[in-house]
Design a protein around this motif. Structure first.
Motif, short mmCIF file in Angstrom:
data_model
loop_
_atom_site.label_atom_id
_atom_site.label_comp_id
_atom_site.label_asym_id
_atom_site.label_seq_id
_atom_site.Cartn_x
_atom_site.Cartn_y
_atom_site.Cartn_z
N CYS A 1 -6.98 -0.85 -1.38
CA CYS A 1 -7.73 -1.86 -2.16
C CYS A 1 -6.79 -2.64 -3.08
CB CYS A 1 -8.82 -1.18 -2.99
SG CYS A 1 -10.16 -0.46 -2.01
N ASP A 2 -5.88 -1.93 -3.73
CA ASP A 2 -4.92 -2.59 -4.63
C ASP A 2 -4.00 -3.53 -3.87
OD1 ASP A 2 -5.97 -1.33 -6.81
OD2 ASP A 2 -4.41 0.21 -6.95
N LYS B 1 -1.79 -1.23 -14.54
CA LYS B 1 -2.48 -0.04 -14.02
C LYS B 1 -1.49 1.06 -13.67
CE LYS B 1 -5.21 1.61 -10.11
NZ LYS B 1 -5.91 1.27 -8.85
N TYR B 2 -0.39 0.69 -13.03
CA TYR B 2 0.56 1.71 -12.61
C TYR B 2 1.48 2.13 -13.75
CZ TYR B 2 -1.34 1.39 -8.01
OH TYR B 2 -2.22 1.46 -6.95
N GLN C 1 -0.53 4.89 -15.14
CA GLN C 1 -0.32 6.10 -14.33
C GLN C 1 0.97 6.79 -14.75
OE1 GLN C 1 -0.41 5.58 -10.11
NE2 GLN C 1 -2.59 5.12 -10.03
N THR D 1 0.45 6.79 -6.74
CA THR D 1 -0.77 7.57 -6.97
C THR D 1 -0.56 9.04 -6.59
OG1 THR D 1 -2.11 5.60 -6.49
CG2 THR D 1 -3.23 7.73 -6.48
N SER E 1 0.84 -1.21 0.00
CA SER E 1 0.00 0.00 0.00
C SER E 1 0.87 1.25 0.00
CB SER E 1 -0.96 0.00 1.19
OG SER E 1 -0.28 -0.18 2.42
N ILE F 1 -8.51 9.28 -2.45
CA ILE F 1 -8.32 8.30 -3.53
C ILE F 1 -6.95 7.63 -3.42
CG2 ILE F 1 -7.94 8.10 -6.03
CD1 ILE F 1 -10.18 10.17 -6.40
N SER F 2 -5.92 8.44 -3.14
CA SER F 2 -4.57 7.89 -3.08
C SER F 2 -4.42 6.83 -1.99
CB SER F 2 -3.54 9.01 -2.87
OG SER F 2 -3.67 9.57 -1.58
N CYS G 1 0.43 3.95 -2.89
CA CYS G 1 0.10 5.32 -2.49
C CYS G 1 1.15 6.30 -3.00
CB CYS G 1 -0.01 5.41 -0.96
SG CYS G 1 -0.56 7.01 -0.36
N PHE H 1 -7.66 3.70 -2.71
CA PHE H 1 -7.33 2.86 -3.86
C PHE H 1 -6.07 2.04 -3.59
CE2 PHE H 1 -9.65 4.73 -7.77
CZ PHE H 1 -10.83 4.81 -7.03
N SER H 2 -5.11 2.63 -2.89
CA SER H 2 -3.88 1.91 -2.57
C SER H 2 -4.15 0.74 -1.64
CB SER H 2 -2.86 2.87 -1.95
OG SER H 2 -2.57 3.93 -2.82
#
Length: 312
Positions: A152-153, A202-203, A206, A111, A104, A145-146, A108, A149-150
């Motif tokens: 959750c990921d 996904k990253y 980003q 993100t 995480s 969100i940062s 984070c 979402f982190s």
């Protein structure tokens, strides 16, 4: 291979070569951890105490420091305890907690750096609209969100790894890492691999968004000397943070999956911890030294504290 699906502890072998010098290594690591904590706490305190720094860019910088303290807390205390112990083990639940914290932290960091790229894009390419776009509500949403979402990921690959029966308990690293646990599985891990590649993709997206943002920023900066000055002052520290984090994380991700097990343990350890060493130390240094407002406020705070001590 013997089925050890009832594994209760994992053995970490990354410190085996440090046994003869464990107290020296412990001392250096402890001092380094204190330095990381001090620099990030100082940067956070400077930003929090000074109202003039309560701007989106500085709030995101503060979030990087909070994340650095969070991520390093999941790694260094356990590492320091292992230096002083002859048995380097970690419980099953403790292993997955450490994986969650470190993963995480990584997500984070990525993100937050992406959000900061968007913030710099708006500041330089749309300066007249900046305060209407980057409101405190928008900044709060980005921060939420940062972190959400982190988390959750990080939970997704862990939940897939927890379900696996294991045929071993030996992890050849300094800390618990999801792929190292997955490799101990007695069953097919295709779903775990697929999940890992989706998160990587996904990253990568980003990162491509950041690249695209900076292409637009550079084009805008070339049009005026003021834009170039703003780019050098506020964007260069962000680029340095981004490059240091992405390269160190990429080295670890690639080496974990494709690196040779025959290389020296010291080299494997260095490759494994670079993203937990360089970004947490580098970020407060480059932002504290390069951003004029933070540097001035920090020096001012130091002078105030000296005057208070002198008066007492």
């Amino acid at each position: 291979m013997e089925n050890l699906s009832d594994v209760t502890v994992f053995t970490l072998s990354g410190l085996n070569e440090t046994r003869p010098h464990k107290y020296i290594v412990f001392a250096f690591t402890f001092l380094f951890y204190l330095l990381i904590s001090f620099l990030n706490l100082t940067l956070m305190a400077t930003i929090v105490q000074e109202k003039s720094l309560h701007e989106p860019m500085y709030i995101f910088i503060c979030n990087l420091s909070v994340n650095a303290l969070y991520g390093t807390a999941g790694f260094y205390p356990k590492l320091l305890a292992d230096f002083l112990s002859d048995t380097h083990v970690i419980s099953y639940s403790g292993c997955f907690i450490q994986i969650f914290v470190i993963y995480s932290y990584i997500f984070c960091e990525s993100t937050t750096l992406t959000v900061m790229a968007y913030d710099r894009y708006v500041a330089i390419c749309k300066p007249l609209e900046y305060h209407s776009i980057m409101t405190y509500l928008t900044v709060s949403k980005f921060l939420l969100i940062s972190w959400v979402f982190s988390f959750c990921d990080a939970i997704i690959p862990i939940s897939l790894a927890v379900r696996l029966p294991l045929c071993g308990s030996h992890i050849d690293k300094l800390y618990c890492e999801n792929w190292s646990v997955v490799k101990l599985s007695c069953v097919d891990t295709t779903i775990n691999n697929l999940c890992g590649y989706i998160l990587i993709l996904k990253y990568i997206l980003q990162f491509l968004f950041i690249v695209y943002s900076y292409i637009l920023i550079i084009i805008a900066c070339l049009k005026s000397s003021e834009g170039r000055s703003k780019f050098m002052q506020t964007c260069m520290p962000h680029l340095i943070s981004l490059i240091s984090f992405m390269t160190t994380f990429l080295f670890d991700a690639l080496y974990t999956r494709y690196g040779s097990r025959n290389s020296l343990q010291t080299i494997r350890n260095i490759m494994a911890v670079k993203f937990l060493v360089i970004p947490p130390l580098l970020n407060p240094l480059i932002y504290g030294l390069n951003l004029t407002q933070i540097r001035r406020k920090f020096l001012r705070l130091c002078n105030i504290h000296k005057l208070v001590q002198f008066a007492q």
